[in-house]
Scaffold this active site. Structure first.
Site, PDB file in Angstrom:
ATOM      1  N   HIS A 264      19.220  48.980  -9.042  1.00  0.00           N
ATOM      2  CA  HIS A 264      19.193  47.527  -8.889  1.00  0.00           C
ATOM      3  C   HIS A 264      20.609  46.996  -8.668  1.00  0.00           C
ATOM      4  O   HIS A 264      21.458  47.108  -9.548  1.00  0.00           O
ATOM      5  CB  HIS A 264      18.596  46.947 -10.173  1.00  0.00           C
ATOM      6  N   ARG A 265      20.851  46.485  -7.481  1.00  0.00           N
ATOM      7  CA  ARG A 265      22.192  46.023  -7.060  1.00  0.00           C
ATOM      8  C   ARG A 265      23.212  47.159  -7.157  1.00  0.00           C
ATOM      9  O   ARG A 265      24.382  46.932  -7.473  1.00  0.00           O
ATOM     10  CB  ARG A 265      22.658  44.823  -7.882  1.00  0.00           C
TER      11      ARG A 265
ATOM     12  N   GLU B 293      18.766  49.184  -4.112  1.00  0.00           N
ATOM     13  CA  GLU B 293      18.166  47.843  -4.061  1.00  0.00           C
ATOM     14  C   GLU B 293      19.227  46.816  -3.702  1.00  0.00           C
ATOM     15  O   GLU B 293      20.359  46.871  -4.224  1.00  0.00           O
ATOM     16  CB  GLU B 293      17.559  47.503  -5.435  1.00  0.00           C
TER      17      GLU B 293
ATOM     18  N   ASP C 167      19.943  42.463  -2.329  1.00  0.00           N
ATOM     19  CA  ASP C 167      19.470  41.107  -2.007  1.00  0.00           C
ATOM     20  C   ASP C 167      20.164  40.688  -0.711  1.00  0.00           C
ATOM     21  O   ASP C 167      21.397  40.671  -0.652  1.00  0.00           O
ATOM     22  CB  ASP C 167      19.849  40.150  -3.141  1.00  0.00           C
TER      23      ASP C 167
ATOM     24  N   HIS D 214      23.423  38.564  -4.458  1.00  0.00           N
ATOM     25  CA  HIS D 214      22.273  38.082  -5.230  1.00  0.00           C
ATOM     26  C   HIS D 214      22.208  36.566  -5.343  1.00  0.00           C
ATOM     27  O   HIS D 214      21.188  35.951  -5.054  1.00  0.00           O
ATOM     28  CB  HIS D 214      22.270  38.700  -6.632  1.00  0.00           C
TER      29      HIS D 214
ATOM     30  N   GLU E 121      15.488  42.884  -0.621  1.00  0.00           N
ATOM     31  CA  GLU E 121      14.868  41.611  -0.993  1.00  0.00           C
ATOM     32  C   GLU E 121      15.426  40.479  -0.141  1.00  0.00           C
ATOM     33  O   GLU E 121      16.641  40.377   0.057  1.00  0.00           O
ATOM     34  CB  GLU E 121      15.159  41.317  -2.479  1.00  0.00           C
TER      35      GLU E 121
ATOM     36  N   GLN F   7      10.886  43.409  -0.255  1.00  0.00           N
ATOM     37  CA  GLN F   7      10.433  42.730  -1.480  1.00  0.00           C
ATOM     38  C   GLN F   7      10.863  41.277  -1.409  1.00  0.00           C
ATOM     39  O   GLN F   7      11.920  40.952  -0.849  1.00  0.00           O
ATOM     40  CB  GLN F   7      11.056  43.404  -2.713  1.00  0.00           C
TER      41      GLN F   7
HETATM   42  O1  G3P Z   1      14.160  43.229  -6.923  1.00  0.00           O
HETATM   43  C1  G3P Z   1      13.742  43.211  -8.225  1.00  0.00           C
HETATM   44  C2  G3P Z   1      14.628  42.285  -8.890  1.00  0.00           C
HETATM   45  O2  G3P Z   1      15.845  42.442  -8.231  1.00  0.00           O
HETATM   46  C3  G3P Z   1      14.240  40.855  -8.788  1.00  0.00           C
HETATM   47  O3  G3P Z   1      15.098  40.079  -9.488  1.00  0.00           O
HETATM   48  O4  G3P Z   1      16.766  38.337  -9.513  1.00  0.00           O
HETATM   49  O5  G3P Z   1      17.464  40.668  -9.851  1.00  0.00           O
HETATM   50  O6  G3P Z   1      16.782  39.893  -7.614  1.00  0.00           O
HETATM   51  P1  G3P Z   1      16.591  39.747  -9.087  1.00  0.00           P
HETATM   52 CA    CA Z   2      16.687  41.788  -6.153  1.00  0.00          CA
END
Ligand code: G3P
Ligand code: CA
Length: 350
Positions: free
Chosen positions: A51-52, A78, A80, A93, A171, A229
């Protein structure tokens, strides 16, 4: 009623209720259904998403964060995705730059502006690493100072640049601010050969795995090499139209469930885009997971950072997790080669 009887009921009733919920979950979908569904969709099981990047130990969505995730062995990187004023797709993000950069120092008059109001050249003047050093002194490194916001193209370079072959889990962040961003993302990934080419080497995966030098991660070569996503169902509809074969995941939290009118209603909404589910980890109960599986959908929960949470959610049947500590997740699933993160930092030269 005697005190003993009352105490007995206080203990027994919750136990019976929980047992009923577990039984109900089991009847709705047998334990292996998530694994089978994931593999049918060409998505690894359990899928472990960085995540990130490894945002728990390096500045989020920067080069070292993603390099580290790739070298550790994450299934997916992952990110954004947003778009600059001059049309460059970048990994970031937040809507604004305040939390993760020194914008207050570089552009004090524009510090509250959203990302789309800056050109990429302007963003390159920002330091996206020093704030992390201040906020997380235990993980601070001199090499983080002066890190840049990276482009989606650079993220693809990172995914392609090592022995491991992770996938991309992308995302669309605030997509209503970026009309047509889905088309831009699909165009970039098509140009980079991630969309539109037949899945390569899938047939030879077993053969590859038997070779001693085979990469530990082969998601790039699976049908689910990319997953789109979003918290926006409209954005997922746009992806469905542009790239129907690329899996999609609908992200949601408790508030969205209530606004939709309940858990079945939010899953109905996800299914309008033929999407799988990406709920907040607070919803990782087996009776939710089994409802998802019963519809032929898989479920990836966000954002799970403690090993006890990973254990619990895994027992409850999750098909994958997003985590800021992919090292902890890989260790929990017996996939971490060295427990010493310094070995990996040395390897990526940070
Ligand atoms: O992509 C899953 C998760 O990243 C969603 O929340 O706010 O961290 O992008 P966020
Ligand atoms: Ca995300």
């Amino acid at each position: 009623m005697r005190l003993k009887t009352i105490l007995f009921l206080v203990v027994a009733i919750p136990i019976v209720l929980i047992a009923i919920f577990f039984l109900y979950s089991y009847i709705q979908s047998p334990p292996d259904s998530g694994r089978d569904l994931s593999l049918q969709k060409g998505i690894p099981y359990p899928a472990l998403m960085a995540h990130r990047g490894v945002a728990g130990v390096a500045p989020e969505e920067t080069t070292p964060s993603y390099l580290l995730a790739r070298e550790l062995g994450a299934d997916y990187l992952e990110g954004d995705i947003q778009r600059t004023k001059d049309g460059v797709l970048i990994c970031l993000h937040d809507d604004s730059l305040i939390r993760t950069t020194n914008i207050e120092e570089i552009y004090p008059d524009r510090k509250d502006n959203t990302v789309n109001q800056f050109t990429y050249a302007e963003l390159l003047k920002l330091d996206a690493g020093s704030d992390f050093n201040e906020m997380h002194p235990e993980w601070a490194r001199p090499s983080f100072k002066g890190l840049k916001i990276i482009t989606l193209d650079q993220l693809v370079d990172i995914a392609e640049g090592g022995i491991n072959r992770p996938g991309l889990y992308l995302e669309t962040k605030s997509p209503e601010r970026y009309p047509g961003i889905e088309k831009d993302i699909v165009a970039l990934l098509t140009r980079r050969g991630w969309i539109g080419k037949p899945t390569q080497q899938v047939e030879s995966l077993e053969e590859e795995e038997s070779k001693p030098a085979a990469p530990a991660v082969q998601v790039r070569n699976m049908a689910g090499r990319i997953i789109f996503q979003s918290f926006s169902i409209d954005s997922l509809h746009a992806f469905q139209e542009l790239a129907p074969d690329v899996p999609r995941v609908y992200l949601f939290d408790q508030e969205m469930v209530e606004e939709a009118g309940g858990f079945p209603a939010i899953l109905d909404r996800a299914q309008t885009a033929s999407a799988d589910a990406g709920p907040s980890g607070y919803m990782a109960w087996p009776w939710y997971t089994s409802q998802i599986h019963a519809r032929g959908m898989i479920v990836h929960y966000y954002t799970i950072n403690q090993s006890w949470q990973m254990w619990l959610i895994h027992q409850f049947g999750a098909d994958g997790i997003f985590t800021d500590r992919i090292d902890i997740a890989l260790d929990y699933f017996g996939r971490l080669k060295s427990a010493n993160l310094e070995d990996y930092f040395k390897r990526i030269n940070y």
